[in-house]
Motif scaffolding. Sequence first.
Motif, PDB file in Angstrom:
ATOM      1  N   MET A   1     -51.594 -57.714  92.195  1.00 21.00           N
ATOM      2  CA  MET A   1     -51.429 -57.632  90.741  1.00 21.00           C
ATOM      3  C   MET A   1     -52.544 -56.766  90.165  1.00 21.00           C
ATOM      4  N   THR A   2     -52.198 -55.622  89.573  1.00 18.94           N
ATOM      5  CA  THR A   2     -53.244 -54.774  89.012  1.00 18.94           C
ATOM      6  C   THR A   2     -53.072 -54.654  87.508  1.00 18.94           C
ATOM      7  N   ALA A   3     -54.166 -54.853  86.787  1.00 16.04           N
ATOM      8  CA  ALA A   3     -54.120 -54.720  85.333  1.00 16.04           C
ATOM      9  C   ALA A   3     -54.749 -53.386  84.968  1.00 16.04           C
ATOM     10  N   THR A   4     -54.247 -52.758  83.901  1.00 15.23           N
ATOM     11  CA  THR A   4     -54.861 -51.520  83.444  1.00 15.23           C
ATOM     12  C   THR A   4     -56.174 -51.850  82.763  1.00 15.23           C
ATOM     13  N   VAL A   5     -57.206 -51.143  83.163  1.00  5.54           N
ATOM     14  CA  VAL A   5     -58.517 -51.421  82.577  1.00  5.54           C
ATOM     15  C   VAL A   5     -58.760 -50.464  81.425  1.00  5.54           C
ATOM     16  N   PRO A   6     -58.867 -50.977  80.205  1.00  5.99           N
ATOM     17  CA  PRO A   6     -59.115 -50.086  79.072  1.00  5.99           C
ATOM     18  C   PRO A   6     -60.497 -49.464  79.174  1.00  5.99           C
ATOM     19  N   ALA A  10     -62.910 -49.547  71.674  1.00  7.30           N
ATOM     20  CA  ALA A  10     -61.781 -49.545  70.734  1.00  7.30           C
ATOM     21  C   ALA A  10     -60.490 -49.921  71.444  1.00  7.30           C
ATOM     22  N   GLU A  11     -60.334 -49.379  72.674  1.00  2.00           N
ATOM     23  CA  GLU A  11     -59.126 -49.705  73.445  1.00  2.00           C
ATOM     24  C   GLU A  11     -59.085 -51.186  73.798  1.00  2.00           C
ATOM     25  N   VAL A  12     -60.271 -51.730  74.140  1.00  2.00           N
ATOM     26  CA  VAL A  12     -60.365 -53.149  74.478  1.00  2.00           C
ATOM     27  C   VAL A  12     -59.921 -53.976  73.282  1.00  2.00           C
ATOM     28  N   THR A  13     -60.444 -53.638  72.093  1.00  2.00           N
ATOM     29  CA  THR A  13     -60.095 -54.362  70.879  1.00  2.00           C
ATOM     30  C   THR A  13     -58.607 -54.278  70.616  1.00  2.00           C
ATOM     31  N   ASP A  14     -58.030 -53.060  70.787  1.00  2.00           N
ATOM     32  CA  ASP A  14     -56.594 -52.880  70.550  1.00  2.00           C
ATOM     33  C   ASP A  14     -55.780 -53.758  71.482  1.00  2.00           C
ATOM     34  N   GLU A  15     -56.161 -53.752  72.751  1.00  2.00           N
ATOM     35  CA  GLU A  15     -55.396 -54.514  73.734  1.00  2.00           C
ATOM     36  C   GLU A  15     -55.466 -56.005  73.419  1.00  2.00           C
ATOM     37  N   ARG A  16     -56.676 -56.449  73.025  1.00  2.00           N
ATOM     38  CA  ARG A  16     -56.876 -57.861  72.699  1.00  2.00           C
ATOM     39  C   ARG A  16     -56.017 -58.260  71.497  1.00  2.00           C
ATOM     40  N   GLN A  17     -56.011 -57.372  70.494  1.00  2.00           N
ATOM     41  CA  GLN A  17     -55.214 -57.661  69.293  1.00  2.00           C
ATOM     42  C   GLN A  17     -53.729 -57.666  69.602  1.00  2.00           C
ATOM     43  N   ASP A  18     -53.294 -56.727  70.460  1.00  2.00           N
ATOM     44  CA  ASP A  18     -51.873 -56.678  70.858  1.00  2.00           C
ATOM     45  C   ASP A  18     -51.464 -57.978  71.528  1.00  2.00           C
ATOM     46  N   THR A  19     -52.318 -58.433  72.446  1.00  2.00           N
ATOM     47  CA  THR A  19     -51.997 -59.681  73.155  1.00  2.00           C
ATOM     48  C   THR A  19     -51.887 -60.826  72.161  1.00  2.00           C
ATOM     49  N   ALA A  20     -52.865 -60.926  71.261  1.00  2.00           N
ATOM     50  CA  ALA A  20     -52.855 -62.028  70.290  1.00  2.00           C
ATOM     51  C   ALA A  20     -51.617 -61.951  69.395  1.00  2.00           C
ATOM     52  N   ARG A 204     -48.580 -69.607  77.195  1.00  2.00           N
ATOM     53  CA  ARG A 204     -49.262 -68.698  76.260  1.00  2.00           C
ATOM     54  C   ARG A 204     -50.771 -68.924  76.308  1.00  2.00           C
ATOM     55  N   HIS A 205     -51.163 -70.201  76.355  1.00  2.00           N
ATOM     56  CA  HIS A 205     -52.604 -70.508  76.396  1.00  2.00           C
ATOM     57  C   HIS A 205     -53.249 -69.894  77.635  1.00  2.00           C
ATOM     58  N   MET A 206     -52.526 -69.989  78.763  1.00  2.00           N
ATOM     59  CA  MET A 206     -53.101 -69.471  80.018  1.00  2.00           C
ATOM     60  C   MET A 206     -53.262 -67.956  79.959  1.00  2.00           C
ATOM     61  N   ARG A 207     -52.305 -67.321  79.314  1.00  2.00           N
ATOM     62  CA  ARG A 207     -52.388 -65.864  79.159  1.00  2.00           C
ATOM     63  C   ARG A 207     -53.666 -65.512  78.379  1.00  2.00           C
ATOM     64  N   PHE A 208     -53.884 -66.244  77.284  1.00  2.00           N
ATOM     65  CA  PHE A 208     -55.056 -65.996  76.437  1.00  2.00           C
ATOM     66  C   PHE A 208     -56.347 -66.295  77.216  1.00  2.00           C
ATOM     67  N   ALA A 209     -56.361 -67.417  77.946  1.00  2.00           N
ATOM     68  CA  ALA A 209     -57.570 -67.803  78.682  1.00  2.00           C
ATOM     69  C   ALA A 209     -57.915 -66.772  79.753  1.00  2.00           C
ATOM     70  N   ARG A 210     -56.880 -66.246  80.431  1.00  5.85           N
ATOM     71  CA  ARG A 210     -57.131 -65.224  81.449  1.00  5.85           C
ATOM     72  C   ARG A 210     -57.736 -63.971  80.819  1.00  5.85           C
ATOM     73  N   GLU A 211     -57.136 -63.546  79.708  1.00  5.88           N
ATOM     74  CA  GLU A 211     -57.621 -62.319  79.058  1.00  5.88           C
ATOM     75  C   GLU A 211     -59.043 -62.498  78.533  1.00  5.88           C
ATOM     76  N   GLU A 212     -59.285 -63.658  77.925  1.00  4.82           N
ATOM     77  CA  GLU A 212     -60.632 -63.902  77.373  1.00  4.82           C
ATOM     78  C   GLU A 212     -61.665 -63.973  78.499  1.00  4.82           C
ATOM     79  N   THR A 213     -61.289 -64.613  79.618  1.00  2.00           N
ATOM     80  CA  THR A 213     -62.225 -64.712  80.741  1.00  2.00           C
ATOM     81  C   THR A 213     -62.604 -63.311  81.216  1.00  2.00           C
TER      82      THR A 213
END
Length: 304
Positions: A1-6, A10-20, A204-213
């Motif tokens: 499983m590979t995630a795109t690394v911003p 600014a890109e990090v913030t955008d991605e975080r906001q998109d997820t939320a 949904r919570h797990m998605r958020f927890a993974r991203e925040e971690t």
Amino acid sequence: MTATVPESPAEVTDERQDTAQRLLRSSAELSFDPATQVDWDTPLDRTHHGMSPEWSSLYGTAYWNELTEEQRAELTRQESASVASTGIWFEMILQQLVLRDFYAKDPTDPAFQWALTEIADECRHSIMFARGSAKLGAPAYVPKRHVVALGRFCALTYSGEAAYASILVAEEVLDVMQRDWMRDERVAPFVRTINNIHVVEESRHMRFAREETRERLRAAGPARRRVQALLVAAAAYHIVSSMWNEQVYANAGLDTQRALREARGNEHHKALLRSSCAGLMEFLSSCGLLTKPALWFYRRANLI
Ligand SMILES: [Fe+2]
Ligand SMILES: [Fe+2]
């Protein structure tokens, strides 16, 4: 499983906001009200189990083979309530962690609004678990006194990746077992509904927890990573080892000493926990959180 690394902040913030934003939309489309969507009125059918029997701490032992079907069902009902009570205990810690994390932050940020949505979910979940345990005929199963004290310490002090990875561990471990129970026709229908609601909202919570971690670890050096890894592992150990309260056996009318002895040596149960946590361990490893001292805790909790 590979995630795109911003690349840039600014890109990090955008991605975080998109997820939320996505999580908020998903929550608006599919959320539950356990007060009206769980069948609280139909009396408990005592032939039903509280969890899939294979998840019982005694399944596969000599003691289990001696039990009648009624005793097995009573035991799994007590065990299910014990897991739910531990869930309530942890959700109360979790709500404090998230509330502290977003205290006085920007309320227009979708992540802020998502955090409050998650807290509201957890609040409903805890009430749902409490009513479910009462309906299962179980008493309050509170973790041991020193674990309750450690939980208070965790709620007051954990932050950043330690907070979100600990949240993730608790949510993932519960998720795997609840996915089994919600599909199992031997399990009481109201327990299956409770588990179904929890699985849907927790994804949904797990998605958020993974991203925040991942996000919080971005700025962490090796020393901080090692300390945080240990904090997460210690939390994981106490959460998982509190799920099966020692009182369940007496409340199911069994011999506590014998049950505890056989449960502690139950290789089937340990293997089930280990296999169900494989994905979680892979994630923690990819974050550099499976340090040697951390592994000691995960092994003791039979998570790896
Ligand atoms: Fe929850
Ligand atoms: Fe959650």
